[in-house]
Scaffold this active site. Structure first.
Site, PDB file in Angstrom:
ATOM      1  N   ARG A  54     -46.127  42.175  40.352  1.00 61.22           N
ATOM      2  CA  ARG A  54     -45.864  41.079  39.420  1.00 61.22           C
ATOM      3  C   ARG A  54     -47.009  40.068  39.474  1.00 61.22           C
ATOM      4  NH1 ARG A  54     -43.259  37.103  41.270  1.00 61.22           N
ATOM      5  NH2 ARG A  54     -41.659  38.321  42.308  1.00 61.22           N
ATOM      6  N   TYR A  69     -43.833  31.943  13.246  1.00 57.86           N
ATOM      7  CA  TYR A  69     -43.067  33.171  13.447  1.00 57.86           C
ATOM      8  C   TYR A  69     -41.614  32.841  13.809  1.00 57.86           C
ATOM      9  CZ  TYR A  69     -41.763  37.615  15.572  1.00 57.86           C
ATOM     10  OH  TYR A  69     -41.127  38.787  15.902  1.00 57.86           O
ATOM     11  N   ASP A 104     -51.811  30.856  17.805  1.00 57.44           N
ATOM     12  CA  ASP A 104     -51.297  32.226  17.744  1.00 57.44           C
ATOM     13  C   ASP A 104     -52.152  32.942  16.700  1.00 57.44           C
ATOM     14  OD1 ASP A 104     -49.967  34.573  17.045  1.00 57.44           O
ATOM     15  OD2 ASP A 104     -47.971  33.712  17.230  1.00 57.44           O
ATOM     16  N   LYS A 111     -49.013  44.036  17.746  1.00 57.36           N
ATOM     17  CA  LYS A 111     -49.552  44.211  16.405  1.00 57.36           C
ATOM     18  C   LYS A 111     -50.963  44.819  16.480  1.00 57.36           C
ATOM     19  CE  LYS A 111     -45.668  42.066  15.790  1.00 57.36           C
ATOM     20  NZ  LYS A 111     -45.544  40.618  15.625  1.00 57.36           N
TER      21      LYS A 111
HETATM   22  C1  LIG Z   1     -44.714  39.585  16.265  1.00 58.35           C
HETATM   23  C2  LIG Z   1     -45.206  38.204  16.426  1.00 58.35           C
HETATM   24  C3  LIG Z   1     -44.866  37.419  17.548  1.00 58.35           C
HETATM   25  C4  LIG Z   1     -43.901  37.895  18.613  1.00 58.35           C
HETATM   26  O1  LIG Z   1     -44.398  38.968  19.309  1.00 58.35           O
HETATM   27  P1  LIG Z   1     -43.468  40.061  20.021  1.00 58.35           P
HETATM   28  O2  LIG Z   1     -44.458  40.980  20.624  1.00 58.35           O
HETATM   29  O3  LIG Z   1     -42.633  40.687  18.931  1.00 58.35           O
HETATM   30  O4  LIG Z   1     -42.613  39.347  21.007  1.00 58.35           O
HETATM   31  C5  LIG Z   1     -45.416  36.162  17.655  1.00 58.35           C
HETATM   32  N1  LIG Z   1     -46.250  35.675  16.711  1.00 58.35           N
HETATM   33  C6  LIG Z   1     -46.570  36.379  15.612  1.00 58.35           C
HETATM   34  C7  LIG Z   1     -47.482  35.769  14.603  1.00 58.35           C
HETATM   35  C8  LIG Z   1     -46.069  37.659  15.425  1.00 58.35           C
HETATM   36  O5  LIG Z   1     -46.385  38.355  14.335  1.00 58.35           O
END
Ligand SMILES: *Cc1c(COP(=O)(O)O)cnc(C)c1O
Length: 381
Positions: free
Chosen positions: A47, A99, A171, A196
């Site tokens: 961890r 998001y 983000d 993504k």
């Molecule tokens: C998908 C997404 C998240 C969250 O990510 P997870 O891997 O699904 O927890 C956060 N910000 C954006 C812009 C996203 O597209």
């Protein structure tokens, strides 16, 4: 070895195996031997640190030009670990389009710990500045918003933030480090849902954070280790492998998105297209200056009276699914799927109409994608 595309393929050499393997091994070991009680070991418990995860963390830190990277079990876990560096009474300014999962984390979880939030239109730096209070500690936003692709200037935001000694947290999921490196534009912390584009194959849930400097890195590392939402060695390896092809995938995403935009512009069934590559908007102006491409997500509205459900259910190659950023094209109806948790009034305010469609453009042959969109549009008339 300093060029970006080379760094994608070759992270920092580990030279820690005896086999000559060209890839870092997947270290499925939760614990590590101490040569002696007093020994200073690099790894003691997985961890706190795992060589496969650390490879990925260094790889992404290098791409973002940051001090240190961190891999989490999801993008949401990454966002949680970052926002958990603040303390009760701190105030954070957030983008008003963020998001859904982040919105839920803020409103239904972090507010319970007495963090205060104010949502503003981050595209307007004056709105950010006007929202700053004595207890404001950070501004948090998405560089390209979901699903309408509104673009916020990292530079302009960071300028306001630096003036007031608060952090800029971005983000950057929709762009990936191939298209934008926010730390170079003045941000302090960059976050990715590596689910993504970074992994790119719809086969892993993961999150990444990169901190600009040592002090921030220590605060985030504390949370990563204390909260414990770390990325497994197997999943770290999947993200590492995805990153190696990020450049070639993104180039095709961009090329296909551009061709699809041109196709949609030629169709009478389409009343509006949201894509930062289309000139003549503020979004385009900012994106042209601060990114190396306009991304692989295209949103658009069908003309009034056309059946949007029938349209998204009518594509054959393009699959009806949430998520984005992978090799295969995915289509969805935000008002029914990704943004269903908003009330009808909130949806309307956010510009999410029943005619709005979000398309994550994959890396297939653009002719097939266009033919698929075309046959589904044809069935609407
Ligand atoms: C998908 C997404 C998240 C969250 O990510 P997870 O891997 O699904 O927890 C956060 N910000 C954006 C812009 C996203 O597209």
């Amino acid at each position: 070895m300093t060029e970006f595309n080379t760094k994608l393929v070759h992270g920092k050499p580990q030279n820690d195996n005896n086999t000559g393997a060209v890839n870092v091994p997947v270290y499925n070991s939760s614990t590590y031997i101490y040569p002696s009680v007093e020994a200073k070991v690099k790894y003691d418990y997985a961890r706190s640190g795992n060589p496969t995860r650390n490879y990925l963390e260094e790889q992404v830190a290098g791409l973002e030009n940051g001090y240190r990277g961190f891999a989490f079990s999801s993008g949401s876990a990454a966002i949680h670990a970052v926002l958990a560096i603040f303390k009760p009474g701190d105030h954070i300014i957030i983008g008003k389009e963020i998001y859904g999962g982040t919105f839920r984390l803020i409103n239904e979880f972090l507010k319970r710990w007495q963090l205060e939030f104010t949502a503003v239109d981050t595209q307007n730096p004056d709105e950010i500045e006007a929202a700053i209070k004595p207890n404001t500690k950070a501004v948090y936003f998405e560089s390209f918003t979901n699903p309408l692709l509104h673009v916020t200037s990292v530079k302009a935001t960071a300028k306001v933030a630096q003036k007031h000694h608060i952090l800029t947290i971005v983000d950057d999921t929709f762009l990936s480090p191939y298209l934008q490196r926010p730390l170079n534009l003045g941000a302090d912390i960059v976050i990715h849902s590596a689910t993504k584009y970074l992994s790119g194959h719809s086969d892993v849930i993961a999150g990444m954070v990169v901190a600009k400097d040592k002090e921030l890195a220590e605060r985030i590392y504390f949370n990563q280790n204390a909260i414990g939402s770390t990325l497994s060695p197997e999943d770290s390896n999947l993200v590492r492998r995805g990153i190696q092809t990020l450049a070639v995938r993104m180039d095709r995403h961009l090329e296909n998105a551009q061709k699809i935009v041109e196709f949609l512009q030629s169709r009478k069934e389409i009343s509006k297209i949201y894509y930062p590559g289309i000139a003549g908007t503020r979004d385009h102006e900012i994106a042209a200056k601060e990114t190396d491409g306009f991304g692989g997500i295209v949103s658009f509205e069908l003309a009034d009276g056309l059946d949007s459900t029938k349209f998204v259910e009518g594509t054959k190659l393009i699959q009806l699914a949430v998520s984005l950023g992978a090799v295969e094209s995915l289509i969805e109806l935000p008002y029914k799927m990704t943004h269903a948790e908003l009330s009808p009034e909130e949806q309307l305010k956010a510009g999410i109409t029943h005619q709005l469609v979000r398309l994550s453009v994959g890396i297939e042959d653009s002719k097939d994608l266009i033919a698929d969109l075309g046959q589904s549009l044809d069935k609407l008339d």
